[in-house]
Design an enzyme around this catalytic site. Structure first.
Site, PDB file in Angstrom:
ATOM      1  N   HIS A  58      33.093  43.483  49.584  1.00  0.00           N
ATOM      2  CA  HIS A  58      34.140  44.416  48.777  1.00  0.00           C
ATOM      3  C   HIS A  58      33.786  45.835  49.692  1.00  0.00           C
ATOM      4  O   HIS A  58      33.219  46.549  49.361  1.00  0.00           O
ATOM      5  CB  HIS A  58      33.566  44.707  47.549  1.00  0.00           C
ATOM      6  CG  HIS A  58      33.864  43.593  46.473  1.00  0.00           C
ATOM      7  ND1 HIS A  58      35.107  43.001  46.222  1.00  0.00           N
ATOM      8  CD2 HIS A  58      32.843  42.659  45.909  1.00  0.00           C
ATOM      9  CE1 HIS A  58      35.185  42.084  45.374  1.00  0.00           C
ATOM     10  NE2 HIS A  58      33.739  41.775  45.132  1.00  0.00           N
ATOM     11  N   ARG A  96      27.300  24.971  51.270  1.00  0.00           N
ATOM     12  CA  ARG A  96      26.142  24.457  50.282  1.00  0.00           C
ATOM     13  C   ARG A  96      25.918  22.789  50.564  1.00  0.00           C
ATOM     14  O   ARG A  96      26.876  22.180  51.100  1.00  0.00           O
ATOM     15  CB  ARG A  96      26.834  24.618  48.701  1.00  0.00           C
ATOM     16  CG  ARG A  96      28.066  23.922  48.380  1.00  0.00           C
ATOM     17  CD  ARG A  96      28.642  24.373  47.105  1.00  0.00           C
ATOM     18  NE  ARG A  96      29.988  23.641  46.711  1.00  0.00           N
ATOM     19  CZ  ARG A  96      31.074  24.227  47.206  1.00  0.00           C
ATOM     20  NH1 ARG A  96      31.047  25.564  47.847  1.00  0.00           N
ATOM     21  NH2 ARG A  96      32.203  23.611  46.959  1.00  0.00           N
ATOM     22  N   HIS A 131      35.280  36.220  51.133  1.00  0.00           N
ATOM     23  CA  HIS A 131      34.142  35.413  50.283  1.00  0.00           C
ATOM     24  C   HIS A 131      33.893  34.187  51.283  1.00  0.00           C
ATOM     25  O   HIS A 131      34.860  33.501  51.759  1.00  0.00           O
ATOM     26  CB  HIS A 131      34.761  34.832  49.312  1.00  0.00           C
ATOM     27  CG  HIS A 131      34.133  33.571  48.374  1.00  0.00           C
ATOM     28  ND1 HIS A 131      34.891  32.330  48.960  1.00  0.00           N
ATOM     29  CD2 HIS A 131      33.160  33.389  47.847  1.00  0.00           C
ATOM     30  CE1 HIS A 131      34.261  31.376  48.339  1.00  0.00           C
ATOM     31  NE2 HIS A 131      32.998  31.910  47.751  1.00  0.00           N
ATOM     32  N   ASN A 160      31.158  30.584  51.087  1.00  0.00           N
ATOM     33  CA  ASN A 160      30.179  29.725  50.721  1.00  0.00           C
ATOM     34  C   ASN A 160      29.933  28.382  51.367  1.00  0.00           C
ATOM     35  O   ASN A 160      30.774  27.593  51.919  1.00  0.00           O
ATOM     36  CB  ASN A 160      30.033  29.688  49.524  1.00  0.00           C
ATOM     37  CG  ASN A 160      30.931  28.733  48.729  1.00  0.00           C
ATOM     38  OD1 ASN A 160      30.526  27.476  48.836  1.00  0.00           O
ATOM     39  ND2 ASN A 160      32.255  28.865  48.298  1.00  0.00           N
ATOM     40  N   HIS A 218      47.244  31.494  35.970  1.00  0.00           N
ATOM     41  CA  HIS A 218      47.715  32.162  34.713  1.00  0.00           C
ATOM     42  C   HIS A 218      48.598  33.376  35.502  1.00  0.00           C
ATOM     43  O   HIS A 218      49.320  33.995  34.755  1.00  0.00           O
ATOM     44  CB  HIS A 218      46.744  32.515  33.973  1.00  0.00           C
ATOM     45  CG  HIS A 218      45.763  33.322  34.693  1.00  0.00           C
ATOM     46  ND1 HIS A 218      45.006  32.931  35.439  1.00  0.00           N
ATOM     47  CD2 HIS A 218      45.515  34.828  34.535  1.00  0.00           C
ATOM     48  CE1 HIS A 218      43.965  33.939  35.867  1.00  0.00           C
ATOM     49  NE2 HIS A 218      44.420  35.181  35.273  1.00  0.00           N
ATOM     50  N   GLY A 238      20.942  29.729  36.764  1.00  0.00           N
ATOM     51  CA  GLY A 238      20.590  30.495  37.782  1.00  0.00           C
ATOM     52  C   GLY A 238      20.627  31.913  37.620  1.00  0.00           C
ATOM     53  O   GLY A 238      20.890  32.326  36.377  1.00  0.00           O
TER      54      GLY A 238
END
Length: 305
Positions: A96, A110, A106, A108, A175, A259
Site C-alpha cells: 500500500h 502457494r 497484491h 501470492n 456486490h 493462522g
C-alpha cells in the site's frame, strides 16, 4: 529433497528477494521481522514495513502450516479431500503506497499437499498477482500485463489469456459490480501436466512480479498529489477491505486454519474510509477509473490493435 521442501526453499528465497528489493525501492527502510507459530502445526515469518518513504504499509509473509484436516475453504472445489491431513507453504504480499498515483498491488504463491489413504499425496499450486490503481495510467497497465504475458508464454499460447480471465473473474466485487483493479494473473488447482512443469510456472510468475511492479513505482513516486487524491485513495481502499474480508480465499483459509490473525490481516490498509452512496463527478479523473478501468479489458490486444 521432497516436493514440499523444494517449493519451500524457493518461496523462502522469493520472500527474501522481494523484501530486499522493496527496502531498496523505499529508500533504505527496514522490514520488521516477526516469527510466529500455529497451535495446530507450523508457523511462519511476517515481514512488515510501515511509514516508509514510498510505502505506507508493505507486508511480505511466508507461512508453512500443517494439520490433520483441511479447512472448508481449501476443499470447496475438492470435496473428496475433506477431512484429510495437509501441508501448505506460501508467500503472500500486499503493498500500500503513500502516493495515490502508485497502485496498490497484491501477490501470492502457494503449494498444498493432502494425504489420501493408500494413494500418493495429492498436490497443487496456486497464486498470481493483480494491480489496483486509483489514478491509472494506461501505459502502466499495458506494461503490467506485458510482464504477466511474458511469464506465461513458455507454458502455452493460451496460458496468459486463461489466467488473465481467471484473475478478472476472481478479483470481482459482485456486490459492487466492478473489478478490484486492472487484473493480472490468477491460477489455482494447478497440477498438470506434472510437478516440474507446474513448479516452473509458479517460479516464472513469482520471479516476474517485481519486474512488473518496480518500473510503475519509479515512474509515479514523485507525482504531486493533494487532499482530493488522498481522500479518493482512502475511499477506494475500502473496496480492497471489502474484497479481502468477503471473498479472498487466502484470508478465509488463514482464519479457518488457525493462522496468526495479525499476519493474515496485514493485507488491510492502515488508513481507509467509506462514504455513503458516493459517486465521482462526471468527467473527472476519478470517474475515468470507473468508466475505463474497473471492468475486464483486453489490454494487450487493444494496445497492439
Amino acid at each position: 529433497m521432497n516436493q514440499l521442501d523444494v517449493v519451500k526453499d524457493y518461496l523462502l528465497s522469493l520472500q527474501n528477494r522481494i523484501v530486499s528489493e522493496l527496502e531498496h525501492l523505499d529508500g533504505g527502510a527496514s522490514f520488521l521481522e516477526d516469527f510466529w507459530t500455529r497451535e495446530g502445526g507450523g508457523g511462519g515469518c511476517s515481514r512488515v514495513l510501515r511509514n516508509g518513504g514510498v510505502f505506507e504499509q508493505a507486508g511480505v509473509n511466508f507461512s508453512h502450516v500443517f494439520g490433520s484436516e483441511l479447512p472448508p475453504s481449501a476443499t470447496k472445489t475438492r470435496p473428496e479431500l475433506a477431512g484429510q491431513a495437509f501441508q501448505a507453504v506460501g508467500v503472500s504480499l500486499v503493498l500500500h503506497p503513500h502516493n495515490p498515483y502508485i497502485p496498490t498491488t497484491h501477490a501470492n504463491f502457494r503449494f498444498f499437499t493432502a494425504a489420501v489413504e493408500d494413494e500418493n499425496p495429492v498436490w497443487w499450486f496456486g497464486g498470481g498477482y493483480d494491480l489496483t490503481p486509483y489514478y491509472p495510467f494506461h501505459e502502466d497497465v499495458v506494461e503490467w500485463h506485458s510482464h504477466a504475458k511474458s511469464a506465461c508464454d513458455p507454458f502455452g499460447d493460451d496460458c496468459y489469456a486463461r489466467y488473465k480471465k481467471c484473475c478478472d473473474e476472481y478479483f470481482f466485487l459482485k456486490h459492487r459490480n466492478e473489478t478490484r483493479g486492472v487484473g493480472g494473473l490468477f491460477f489455482d488447482d494447478l497440477n498438470e501436466p506434472d510437478f516440474d512443469s507446474s513448479f516452473a510456472f509458479l517460479q516464472s510468475t513469482g520471479d516476474s512480479f517485481m519486474s512488473a511492479y518496480v518500473p510503475i513505482v519509479k515512474r509515479r513516486e514523485k507525482h504531486p498529489f493533494g487532499e482530493r487524491q488522498r481522500d479518493f485513495q482512502l475511499y477506494r481502499r475500502g473496496r480492497y477491505v471489502e474484497f479481502n474480508l468477503i471473498y479472498d480465499r487466502g484470508t478465509i483459509f488463514g482464519l479457518q486454519s488457525g493462522g496468526r490473525t495479525e499476519s493474515i490481516l496485514m493485507s488491510l490498509p492502515p488508513k481507509v474510509r467509506w462514504e455513503y452512496d458516493w459517486h465521482p463527478e462526471p468527467g473527472s479523473p476519478e470517474a475515468v477509473l470507473y468508466s475505463d478501468y474497473l471492468r475486464p479489458r483486453d489490454w494487450l490486444g487493444e494496445a497492439n490493435g
